[in-house]
Every structure is written in C-alpha cells, then in structure tokens.
Design a protein around this motif. Structure first.
Motif, mmCIF file in Angstrom:
data_model
loop_
_atom_site.group_PDB
_atom_site.id
_atom_site.type_symbol
_atom_site.label_atom_id
_atom_site.label_comp_id
_atom_site.label_asym_id
_atom_site.label_seq_id
_atom_site.Cartn_x
_atom_site.Cartn_y
_atom_site.Cartn_z
ATOM 1 N N ASP A 216 3.277 5.771 -3.346
ATOM 2 C CA ASP A 216 4.462 6.475 -3.846
ATOM 3 C C ASP A 216 4.747 6.216 -5.324
ATOM 4 O O ASP A 216 5.702 6.784 -5.864
ATOM 5 N N ALA A 217 3.971 5.377 -5.970
ATOM 6 C CA ALA A 217 4.254 5.003 -7.351
ATOM 7 C C ALA A 217 4.163 6.212 -8.287
ATOM 8 O O ALA A 217 3.498 7.209 -8.008
ATOM 9 N N THR A 218 4.841 6.086 -9.419
ATOM 10 C CA THR A 218 4.871 7.146 -10.416
ATOM 11 C C THR A 218 3.465 7.474 -10.916
ATOM 12 O O THR A 218 2.636 6.586 -11.092
ATOM 13 N N ASP A 219 3.217 8.746 -11.155
ATOM 14 C CA ASP A 219 1.946 9.148 -11.760
ATOM 15 C C ASP A 219 1.915 8.714 -13.218
ATOM 16 O O ASP A 219 2.951 8.674 -13.901
ATOM 17 N N ARG B 246 -3.530 2.431 -6.654
ATOM 18 C CA ARG B 246 -3.860 3.745 -6.114
ATOM 19 C C ARG B 246 -4.995 4.337 -6.937
ATOM 20 O O ARG B 246 -4.867 4.499 -8.159
ATOM 21 N N GLN B 247 -6.101 4.637 -6.274
ATOM 22 C CA GLN B 247 -7.244 5.261 -6.941
ATOM 23 C C GLN B 247 -7.257 6.730 -6.539
ATOM 24 O O GLN B 247 -7.457 7.058 -5.375
ATOM 25 N N LEU C 163 0.827 -1.201 0.000
ATOM 26 C CA LEU C 163 0.000 0.000 0.000
ATOM 27 C C LEU C 163 0.868 1.261 0.000
ATOM 28 O O LEU C 163 0.550 2.252 -0.681
ATOM 29 N N ASN C 164 1.964 1.241 0.748
ATOM 30 C CA ASN C 164 2.898 2.371 0.732
ATOM 31 C C ASN C 164 3.518 2.548 -0.648
ATOM 32 O O ASN C 164 3.659 3.675 -1.151
#
Length: 261
Positions: free
Chosen positions: A125-128, A194-195, A120-121
C-alpha cells in the motif's frame, strides 16, 4: 438531537461499548428475548472485523486454523475496538497485541508472523515513487561517491524478528508443512519492499542490515564504507559496500540519490 439520532447513538454504543441502553428501544419477539436479538448485531459486527483480519493475515489464519484464529480475532476486537472507518487499518495493532496478551505472548512466533504480514501489506500500500536505476548511479563521478546519500523507496522498511517466522511464512506460502517455531540466537534481519506491484522480503546479513539502517538515516556512502571496515576485512569494505548498494538498486529498494554537503 432528534429521537432517531439518539437511537442511532445508543445502537452504536450498544455494539461498540456493550452499553445496554438500546435494549429499552427493542421489543421481544415471540421466539427470542431482546438481548438475544440485539446480540446478533453485536456478534455480526465482531465477526466482520475478524473477517477483515483474515484477509490481512491469511497465513497467520492458515497457521492457527479457523477456530484458534477466530478466538484470537474476537479477543483482539474486544481489546482494540476499531477507531478508523477504513477496515484496512483495523489490524495494525495485531503484532503488539499478540506480543503482550495472554496466552499469545507465550508464542512469540505469532506476533512475528503477524508483523511480517503487516509489513508486506504496508509495502503493497505504500506511496508510489520513482525507482533508482543503475544508469542514475553512472552519472556520478568516482571522486564524489563518498558523498552520495541514498533515499529508501517509500515501500522499503526493515524488520527484526526474534523467531523463525519468516521460514514459517515461506513454508505456508508454498503449501508446505511449516517448521516448528523457535526463538533464534540472533534476530532475523529482514528488508521488506515492493518490487513492481509485488511485496518482497529477504534476510540481510548483520553487516548489510547495519549499512541499510545507517544509509536510511542519511549517512553518506564513504562513511558507510568506513563503518563496514569495522565488521570484516577493512581492505574489502568499499567492495562489499558497493555490492550491497548494487543489490538495493537492482531490486528497486531505493528511490533517489543525492550529493551530501
């Protein structure tokens, strides 16, 4: 090397590696020996790392409680010294540590809970990247759908858990009493993504998990539907595949679609 640089190096080795050479540079105080005085810095360094772990694993901390979490955290600090200047990455190895180190390896829900929080972290933090929309899918003619290849959003990843850690996580998140930890007969297959700005996860059925894994490897939609036909009613494979795909698109789990060769 200047004398100050040498002292800095010895001070660092004293904290990180337990090297006592720096003690020759420290004077006893009227109340305490130099070992005790320097020990304050050693303990403060480890405690700061454990504090960072608390921030990254809030629900694991809640699950274990202060005393047990701090004991586990200091054991991790000792076993896995920090090698990155950014504290964000210090606890990345925690799931593997809990899976292999005694006594934590006897409680597999701990490593699973840490793995879920890590995922989840990482999703946060993942790239847009752009999110694939249903309108993007409407631009493809029906006859080429078999050749469509889908690309997962950078935040999307799969995680298999051997225990009911996801149920424990949900209970803790909702301020409820968590269920007793148990090993599942079949792995819990999760999709994390990530939503908007919120990390999410949901459990996938075995069939959908297989389709996601193969789609993430670049398998075209037509072949995916052929694979689904081996799981259940062959006549409904295409409809089931379209249903899964619709869910991925509307949840923002995909970033692009293209036509394969």
């Amino acid at each position: 090397m200047s004398d100050f640089a040498r002292q800095q190096g010895e001070f660092q080795r004293g904290i990180l590696a337990g090297d006592d050479s720096i003690l020759a540079e420290i004077l006893d105080s009227p109340r305490e020996k130099r070992e005790t005085l320097f020990g304050v810095y050693r303990y403060a360094y480890g405690s700061r790392l454990v504090e960072a772990m608390r921030n990254d694993h809030e629900l694991l901390h809640l699950y274990l409680g202060d005393e047990m979490f701090d004991e586990m955290g200091h054991a991790y600090v000792k076993a896995r010294p920090s090698e990155h200047p950014n504290l964000r990455w210090f606890s990345q190895g925690l799931p593997d540590f809990l899976k292999s180190a005694e006594p934590y390896r006897d409680h597999p829900a701990l490593s699973d809970l840490a793995a879920l929080e890590k995922a989840l972290n990482d999703a946060f933090d993942a790239t847009d990247a752009p999110v694939l929309e249903l309108t993007d899918m409407a631009s493809f003619a029906p006859e080429i759908w078999n050749d469509l290849i889908f690309r997962p959003h950078p935040s999307a990843l799969r995680l298999d858990l051997a225990t009911n850690a996801s149920a424990i996580w949900l209970a803790l998140k909702n301020d409820e009493t968590p269920p007793d930890a148990e090993i599942l007969q079949q792995p819990s297959r999760l999709l994390i993504w990530r939503q908007d700005t919120t990390p999410m996860f949901r459990e996938l059925a075995t069939e959908e998990a297989m389709m996601w894994d193969e789609a993430a490897n670049g398998i075209p939609f037509g072949v995916l539907c052929e694979m689904l036909a081996t799981y259940d009613d062959p006549d409904g494979a295409a409809a089931r595949g379209a249903g899964y795909l619709h869910g991925w698109v509307t949840s923002g789990s995909l970033t692009a679609v293209s036509v394969g060769d």
